[in-house]
Design an enzyme around this catalytic site. Structure first.
Site, mmCIF file in Angstrom:
data_model
loop_
_atom_site.group_PDB
_atom_site.id
_atom_site.type_symbol
_atom_site.label_atom_id
_atom_site.label_comp_id
_atom_site.label_asym_id
_atom_site.label_seq_id
_atom_site.Cartn_x
_atom_site.Cartn_y
_atom_site.Cartn_z
ATOM 1 N N SER A 64 0.842 -1.211 0.000
ATOM 2 C CA SER A 64 0.000 0.000 0.000
ATOM 3 C C SER A 64 0.870 1.251 0.000
ATOM 4 O O SER A 64 0.613 2.206 -0.749
ATOM 5 C CB SER A 64 -0.908 0.025 1.235
ATOM 6 O OG SER A 64 -1.717 -1.126 1.304
ATOM 7 N N ALA A 152 -4.804 -1.476 -2.473
ATOM 8 C CA ALA A 152 -4.020 -0.831 -1.418
ATOM 9 C C ALA A 152 -4.986 -0.365 -0.333
ATOM 10 O O ALA A 152 -6.097 0.078 -0.629
ATOM 11 C CB ALA A 152 -3.250 0.347 -1.993
ATOM 12 N N LYS A 153 -4.547 -0.487 0.916
ATOM 13 C CA LYS A 153 -5.424 -0.091 2.039
ATOM 14 C C LYS A 153 -5.073 1.352 2.402
ATOM 15 O O LYS A 153 -4.230 1.610 3.263
ATOM 16 C CB LYS A 153 -5.204 -1.066 3.209
ATOM 17 C CG LYS A 153 -6.406 -1.187 4.133
ATOM 18 C CD LYS A 153 -6.284 -2.409 5.024
ATOM 19 C CE LYS A 153 -7.216 -2.326 6.211
ATOM 20 N NZ LYS A 153 -8.637 -2.216 5.917
ATOM 21 N N VAL A 154 -5.720 2.269 1.697
ATOM 22 C CA VAL A 154 -5.416 3.700 1.798
ATOM 23 C C VAL A 154 -6.504 4.379 2.635
ATOM 24 O O VAL A 154 -7.695 4.139 2.421
ATOM 25 C CB VAL A 154 -5.365 4.328 0.384
ATOM 26 C CG1 VAL A 154 -5.093 5.827 0.455
ATOM 27 C CG2 VAL A 154 -4.319 3.617 -0.474
ATOM 28 N N TYR A 158 -11.576 5.005 2.472
ATOM 29 C CA TYR A 158 -12.631 4.658 3.428
ATOM 30 C C TYR A 158 -13.744 5.695 3.531
ATOM 31 O O TYR A 158 -14.732 5.474 4.220
ATOM 32 C CB TYR A 158 -12.003 4.273 4.776
ATOM 33 C CG TYR A 158 -11.441 2.864 4.626
ATOM 34 C CD1 TYR A 158 -12.192 1.765 4.975
ATOM 35 C CD2 TYR A 158 -10.218 2.653 4.000
ATOM 36 C CE1 TYR A 158 -11.734 0.476 4.748
ATOM 37 C CE2 TYR A 158 -9.751 1.374 3.762
ATOM 38 C CZ TYR A 158 -10.505 0.286 4.135
ATOM 39 O OH TYR A 158 -10.068 -0.990 3.884
#
Ligand code: PMP
Length: 288
Positions: A64, A152-154, A158
């Site tokens: 990420s 990717a955990k951006v 969210y």
């Protein structure tokens, strides 16, 4: 809830009390959402505290960060070691761990050299609770994979999840189910989706979703139990006709779904493959 006066956090190589943590109000992450994070769980096992799939989570954090042009200066092994230390310092065994990589002051839209790494943890019950969830198909789609790196955990991604969950709750549902840009079923705001039909499991392929570590674990457990998992694109109408369904995620674990758009699934949860997988998952995470 997340911390008290004694809680310790890791920040840029130092240990400090959460109440003493400070952040820069001109942080690029705060203004534009360009930070990356993880959600990890540790479990109490017979052989001590075990962080479930720690390596996979920190490898995803590195992935990420790289996608967002963020220099993460700690190796996977260092991050794992710091996380065990974090649990010890806070006397935590069954815990939810939140690593956050965030940026220093920069009001431009270019990469920033100043990178901060924060690790914190707290006791957290199953994210979606234990009751069967009534879902609604969200009016919000998952982000177009050409607009960002969906795997990717951006942090900024969210906002989409917050809109979807808020809409679902306002309409009296427990949680949302989001479609992709082609109106195929994608995933939940914070979990991957599976449904069961005639003894087989179905989930969408990668491409529009986060490559969940729990999703991967379910593939492995299903194989062990002798169930086939088919990855394919499908519409909500196919889900309306399902025998059962569940969400998977580190925070949610394996969460039973009772209905989608008020179409109730045919089997009782206890009679589904999902139920067997939920039990197998608990065994798996509680084994070092
Ligand atoms: N999709 C989204 C959008 C998520 O936020 C999460 C939680 N990280 C998942 C899926 C599940 O991923 P994992 O199993 O790795 O926790």
């Amino acid at each position: 809830m997340y911390y008290n006066n004694e809680t310790q956090i890791f920040l840029d190589g130092k240990w400090l009390k959460a109440i003493d943590g400070k952040t820069n109000l001109y942080s690029q992450t705060l203004h534009y959402g360009s930070g990356v994070f993880e959600g990890i769980r540790s479990y109490k096992t017979d052989e001590g505290t075990s962080i479930f799939k720690a390596r996979e989570h920190y490898e995803r954090l590195h992935y990420s960060a790289e996608k967002m042009h963020i220099k993460l200066n700690y190796s996977v092994d260092e991050l794992i070691a710091f996380t065990y230390e974090l649990l010890k310092k806070n006397n935590l065994e069954d815990a939810y761990i939140r690593p956050l990589v965030y940026l220093g002051q920069n009001m431009s839209l270019q990469p920033t050299e100043e990178v901060h790494v924060m690790l914190c943890a707290w006791e957290w019950g199953r994210y979606l609770g234990d009751a069967q969830l009534n879902l609604m198909t969200s009016s919000f789609q998952r982000p177009n994979p050409k607009s960002c790196f969906v795997q990717a955990k951006v942090s900024g991604h969210y906002t989409n999840s917050i809109l979807a969950t808020t809409e679902a709750k306002q309409k009296g549902f427990d949680e949302a189910l989001l479609l992709d840009i082609n109106e195929n079923v994608a995933e939940g705001p914070g979990a991957n989706f599976f449904f069961e039909k005639d003894g087989k499991l179905y989930t969408c392929p990668l491409g529009n979703i986060l490559a969940g570590i729990t999703r991967q674990t379910i593939f492995e457990l299903a194989e062990t139990l002798g169930y086939e998992v088919v990855e394919k694109f499908f519409k909500v109408e196919e889900v309306y006709d399902a025998d059962g369904a569940f969400y998977t995620g580190t925070a949610a674990e394996v969460a039973a779904i009772g209905s989608l758009d008020n179409h109730k699934f045919k089997l009782d949860w206890e009679d589904t493959i999902g139920y067997q997988l939920a039990i197998a998952y608990q065994k798996c995470v509680h084994t070092k």
